[in-house]
Design an enzyme around this catalytic site. Structure first.
Site, mmCIF file in Angstrom:
data_model
loop_
_atom_site.group_PDB
_atom_site.id
_atom_site.type_symbol
_atom_site.label_atom_id
_atom_site.label_comp_id
_atom_site.label_asym_id
_atom_site.label_seq_id
_atom_site.Cartn_x
_atom_site.Cartn_y
_atom_site.Cartn_z
ATOM 1 N N ASN A 294 -14.883 2.320 -22.258
ATOM 2 C CA ASN A 294 -13.806 1.410 -21.878
ATOM 3 C C ASN A 294 -12.953 1.107 -23.108
ATOM 4 O OD1 ASN A 294 -12.306 -1.032 -20.933
ATOM 5 N ND2 ASN A 294 -13.762 -0.961 -19.225
ATOM 6 N N HIS B 55 -15.270 1.391 -2.291
ATOM 7 C CA HIS B 55 -14.185 0.545 -1.775
ATOM 8 C C HIS B 55 -13.215 1.302 -0.866
ATOM 9 C CE1 HIS B 55 -14.901 -2.436 -5.334
ATOM 10 N NE2 HIS B 55 -15.775 -2.577 -4.366
ATOM 11 N N TYR C 180 0.828 -1.215 0.000
ATOM 12 C CA TYR C 180 0.000 0.000 0.000
ATOM 13 C C TYR C 180 0.857 1.257 0.000
ATOM 14 C CZ TYR C 180 -4.408 -2.336 -0.015
ATOM 15 O OH TYR C 180 -5.479 -3.087 -0.418
ATOM 16 N N SER D 171 -13.870 -3.320 -15.127
ATOM 17 C CA SER D 171 -14.058 -4.641 -15.723
ATOM 18 C C SER D 171 -15.408 -5.224 -15.315
ATOM 19 C CB SER D 171 -12.938 -5.575 -15.266
ATOM 20 O OG SER D 171 -12.984 -5.722 -13.858
ATOM 21 N N CYS E 285 -4.291 4.140 20.887
ATOM 22 C CA CYS E 285 -4.144 2.876 21.616
ATOM 23 C C CYS E 285 -2.924 2.057 21.179
ATOM 24 C CB CYS E 285 -5.424 2.051 21.504
ATOM 25 S SG CYS E 285 -5.606 1.215 19.917
ATOM 26 N N GLY F 33 -14.397 2.599 -17.356
ATOM 27 C CA GLY F 33 -13.112 2.039 -16.930
ATOM 28 C C GLY F 33 -13.196 1.002 -15.824
ATOM 29 N N CYS G 193 -9.263 0.019 18.210
ATOM 30 C CA CYS G 193 -10.302 0.946 18.703
ATOM 31 C C CYS G 193 -11.154 1.526 17.571
ATOM 32 C CB CYS G 193 -9.687 2.055 19.557
ATOM 33 S SG CYS G 193 -8.814 3.308 18.604
ATOM 34 N N ARG H 163 1.924 1.860 -3.524
ATOM 35 C CA ARG H 163 0.823 2.394 -4.328
ATOM 36 C C ARG H 163 0.493 3.826 -3.934
ATOM 37 N NH1 ARG H 163 -3.917 -1.403 -3.746
ATOM 38 N NH2 ARG H 163 -4.913 0.209 -4.991
HETATM 39 C C1 BJW Z 1 -9.703 1.676 -19.369
HETATM 40 C C2 BJW Z 1 -8.538 2.387 -19.606
HETATM 41 C C3 BJW Z 1 -8.680 3.687 -20.127
HETATM 42 C C4 BJW Z 1 -7.983 0.470 -18.794
HETATM 43 N N1 BJW Z 1 -9.909 4.173 -20.357
HETATM 44 N N2 BJW Z 1 -10.896 2.176 -19.625
HETATM 45 C C5 BJW Z 1 -20.828 -12.594 -6.311
HETATM 46 C C6 BJW Z 1 -20.283 -13.421 -7.236
HETATM 47 C C7 BJW Z 1 -18.941 -13.774 -7.174
HETATM 48 C C8 BJW Z 1 -18.115 -13.293 -6.153
HETATM 49 C C9 BJW Z 1 -18.667 -12.459 -5.226
HETATM 50 C C10 BJW Z 1 -19.999 -12.115 -5.302
HETATM 51 N N3 BJW Z 1 -20.262 -11.260 -4.273
HETATM 52 C C11 BJW Z 1 -19.135 -11.073 -3.573
HETATM 53 C C12 BJW Z 1 -18.144 -11.781 -4.121
HETATM 54 C C13 BJW Z 1 -16.744 -11.839 -3.624
HETATM 55 C C14 BJW Z 1 -15.919 -10.656 -4.078
HETATM 56 C C15 BJW Z 1 -15.912 -10.615 -5.606
HETATM 57 O O1 BJW Z 1 -16.559 -9.828 -6.243
HETATM 58 N N4 BJW Z 1 -15.090 -11.437 -6.230
HETATM 59 C C16 BJW Z 1 -14.971 -11.462 -7.698
HETATM 60 C C17 BJW Z 1 -13.584 -11.007 -8.101
HETATM 61 C C18 BJW Z 1 -15.325 -12.820 -8.195
HETATM 62 N N5 BJW Z 1 -16.430 -9.412 -3.543
HETATM 63 C C19 BJW Z 1 -16.152 -9.008 -2.311
HETATM 64 O O2 BJW Z 1 -15.480 -9.682 -1.547
HETATM 65 C C20 BJW Z 1 -16.701 -7.662 -1.873
HETATM 66 N N6 BJW Z 1 -17.364 -7.760 -0.639
HETATM 67 C C21 BJW Z 1 -18.535 -8.385 -0.488
HETATM 68 O O3 BJW Z 1 -19.110 -8.886 -1.406
HETATM 69 O O4 BJW Z 1 -19.029 -8.355 0.797
HETATM 70 C C22 BJW Z 1 -20.101 -9.226 1.133
HETATM 71 C C23 BJW Z 1 -19.461 -10.555 1.477
HETATM 72 C C24 BJW Z 1 -18.732 -10.649 2.628
HETATM 73 C C25 BJW Z 1 -18.158 -11.887 2.957
HETATM 74 C C26 BJW Z 1 -18.285 -12.958 2.099
HETATM 75 C C27 BJW Z 1 -18.995 -12.831 0.919
HETATM 76 C C28 BJW Z 1 -19.591 -11.614 0.613
HETATM 77 C C29 BJW Z 1 -15.573 -6.665 -1.645
HETATM 78 C C30 BJW Z 1 -14.828 -6.342 -2.870
HETATM 79 C C31 BJW Z 1 -13.637 -5.442 -2.541
HETATM 80 C C32 BJW Z 1 -12.780 -5.156 -3.757
HETATM 81 N N7 BJW Z 1 -11.550 -4.578 -3.347
HETATM 82 C C33 BJW Z 1 -10.600 -4.121 -4.356
HETATM 83 C C34 BJW Z 1 -9.332 -3.613 -3.631
HETATM 84 C C35 BJW Z 1 -9.609 -2.251 -2.968
HETATM 85 C C36 BJW Z 1 -8.449 -1.781 -2.160
HETATM 86 C C37 BJW Z 1 -7.219 -1.525 -2.990
HETATM 87 O O5 BJW Z 1 -7.249 -0.734 -3.945
HETATM 88 O O6 BJW Z 1 -6.217 -2.135 -2.694
HETATM 89 O O7 BJW Z 1 -11.173 -3.082 -5.141
HETATM 90 S S1 BJW Z 1 -10.183 -5.352 -5.558
HETATM 91 C C38 BJW Z 1 -10.100 -4.250 -6.936
HETATM 92 O O8 BJW Z 1 -11.141 -4.562 -7.875
HETATM 93 C C39 BJW Z 1 -10.436 -2.865 -6.366
HETATM 94 C C40 BJW Z 1 -11.320 -2.315 -7.438
HETATM 95 O O9 BJW Z 1 -12.105 -1.257 -6.947
HETATM 96 C C41 BJW Z 1 -12.105 -3.501 -7.889
HETATM 97 C C42 BJW Z 1 -12.721 -3.359 -9.254
HETATM 98 O O10 BJW Z 1 -11.743 -3.258 -10.230
HETATM 99 P P1 BJW Z 1 -11.953 -2.279 -11.461
HETATM 100 O O11 BJW Z 1 -12.025 -0.889 -10.988
HETATM 101 O O12 BJW Z 1 -13.066 -2.762 -12.301
HETATM 102 O O13 BJW Z 1 -10.540 -2.424 -12.212
HETATM 103 P P2 BJW Z 1 -10.060 -3.567 -13.232
HETATM 104 O O14 BJW Z 1 -8.589 -3.528 -13.228
HETATM 105 O O15 BJW Z 1 -10.706 -4.841 -12.981
HETATM 106 O O16 BJW Z 1 -10.582 -3.047 -14.642
HETATM 107 C C43 BJW Z 1 -10.044 -1.897 -15.263
HETATM 108 C C44 BJW Z 1 -10.831 -1.618 -16.537
HETATM 109 O O17 BJW Z 1 -10.386 -0.405 -17.098
HETATM 110 C C45 BJW Z 1 -10.670 -2.695 -17.619
HETATM 111 O O18 BJW Z 1 -11.951 -3.056 -18.099
HETATM 112 C C46 BJW Z 1 -9.870 -1.995 -18.715
HETATM 113 O O19 BJW Z 1 -10.217 -2.423 -20.011
HETATM 114 C C47 BJW Z 1 -10.257 -0.570 -18.500
HETATM 115 N N8 BJW Z 1 -9.307 0.465 -18.928
HETATM 116 N N9 BJW Z 1 -7.456 1.611 -19.339
HETATM 117 C C48 BJW Z 1 -10.980 3.394 -20.154
HETATM 118 N N10 BJW Z 1 -7.588 4.461 -20.432
HETATM 119 ZN ZN ZN Z 2 -6.614 2.574 18.352
#
Ligand code: BJW
Ligand code: ZN
Length: 241
Positions: A213, A118, A66, A189, A150, A187, A129, A69
């Site tokens: 996208n 997120h 982190y 996926s 803490c 932007g 805490c 990043r």
């Molecule tokens: C351009 C470009 C340009 C490039 N112009 N475009 C249902 C089904 C299956 C799984 C699950 C489900 N429900 C929940 C889950 C589990 C999980 C999940 O979704 N897993 C899948 C991967 C299968 N979800 C979770 O765990 C979530 N919580 C949850 O559901 O809670 C309830 C629960 C609790 C306990 C058990 C079960 C359920 C939480 C998800 C948290 C995601 N966290 C992250 C990290 C954040 C912190 C950090 O930054 O470190 O969030 S992961 C990462 O992915 C980050 C992003 O916000 C997120 C989405 O990614 P994003 O933004 O779409 O980026 P990319 O890289 O994927 O795509 C980029 C796009 O840009 C591409 O399309 C390119 O083509 C495009 N592009 N250049 C325009 N110039």
């Molecule tokens: Zn504390």
């Protein structure tokens, strides 16, 4: 060119516009996305870095990632895509911006009241805490950072896999989409849930869905109009006056 004209007209006619953004909007600012070529998940395993289990196992390693990043983001500047959305929000009070990004570039471009699904990479939260504080884009002096109240280890204020989304933000996002007559999907996926479920939700509410996208995504099938290209080039054309 025909499709962008059509999209511009639809946006001009819409009353409640929502934008859902993902990592792709910050790609042109030099911030790596998660999936695809050059994406973070090509170089690192999400299970090792972006889960509560990974943090419990090795907070030092997770914090180093982190910190790296945070440094990249601190050096980056918002791009014309972020700026176009900020400008649009100034002239369209009913517009709502929902982001999955934690980088804060929307705010740095001037967007206000951003719905952040997120969390925020500049937010720190005490694991004991629960106290929260914000870093002003400063590098961390000691890893892992500790709570001043803490002394327990602090964690980044982001949402990891397996964790729930911040409830108020998730509710606000659903309300915005339920009210929307047009949703811009920019932007992302659309691979991560529940954020991605906002797109079929918009569709089922009969909102027009416009995707911006560089590549095809899971959202493409729900889109009425697909604009293929970098958001930093398309958004100024789409939203400019
Ligand atoms: C351009 C470009 C340009 C490039 N112009 N475009 C249902 C089904 C299956 C799984 C699950 C489900 N429900 C929940 C889950 C589990 C999980 C999940 O979704 N897993 C899948 C991967 C299968 N979800 C979770 O765990 C979530 N919580 C949850 O559901 O809670 C309830 C629960 C609790 C306990 C058990 C079960 C359920 C939480 C998800 C948290 C995601 N966290 C992250 C990290 C954040 C912190 C950090 O930054 O470190 O969030 S992961 C990462 O992915 C980050 C992003 O916000 C997120 C989405 O990614 P994003 O933004 O779409 O980026 P990319 O890289 O994927 O795509 C980029 C796009 O840009 C591409 O399309 C390119 O083509 C495009 N592009 N250049 C325009 N110039
Ligand atoms: Zn504390």
């Amino acid at each position: 060119m025909e499709t962008i004209r059509e999209a511009i007209e639809l946006i001009q006619r819409a009353r409640h516009v929502v934008a859902l953004t993902g990592a792709g909007i910050s790609a042109e600012s030099g911030i790596p996305t998660f999936r695809g070529d050059g994406g973070l998940w090509r170089m690192f395993r999400a299970e090792d870095l972006a889960t509560p289990e990974a943090f419990a196992r090795d907070p030092q390693l997770v914090w180093e990632w982190y910190d790296w990043r945070r440094l990249l983001i601190a050096k980056a500047q918002p791009n014309p895509g972020h700026a176009a959305l900020a400008e649009f929000s100034r002239t369209h009070p009913a517009f709502r911006l929902v982001t999955q990004n934690v980088d804060g570039l929307h705010e740095r471009a001037g967007s206000e009241n951003v719905i952040k699904l997120h969390g925020d990479i500049w937010l720190l939260r005490c694991t004991r805490c629960g106290d929260e504080w914000r870093d002003l884009m400063a590098p961390l002096e000691i890893l892992p950072p500790r709570c001043v109240l803490c002394c327990a280890i602090a964690r980044p204020g982001v949402v990891w896999f397996g964790e729930g989304l911040p409830e108020a933000q998730w509710t606000a996002a659903q309300q915005a989409v339920n009210k929307a007559d047009l949703v811009l999907v920019i932007g992302t996926s659309a691979a991560v849930y529940p954020a991605a479920s906002l797109i079929p939700m918009a569709r089922s509410r009969r909102a027009t869905v416009i995707e911006v996208n560089v590549a095809e995504t899971a959202a493409s099938t729900y889109a009425d109009i697909v604009l293929r290209g970098p958001s930093g080039e398309i958004l100024p054309q789409l939203l400019g006056r």
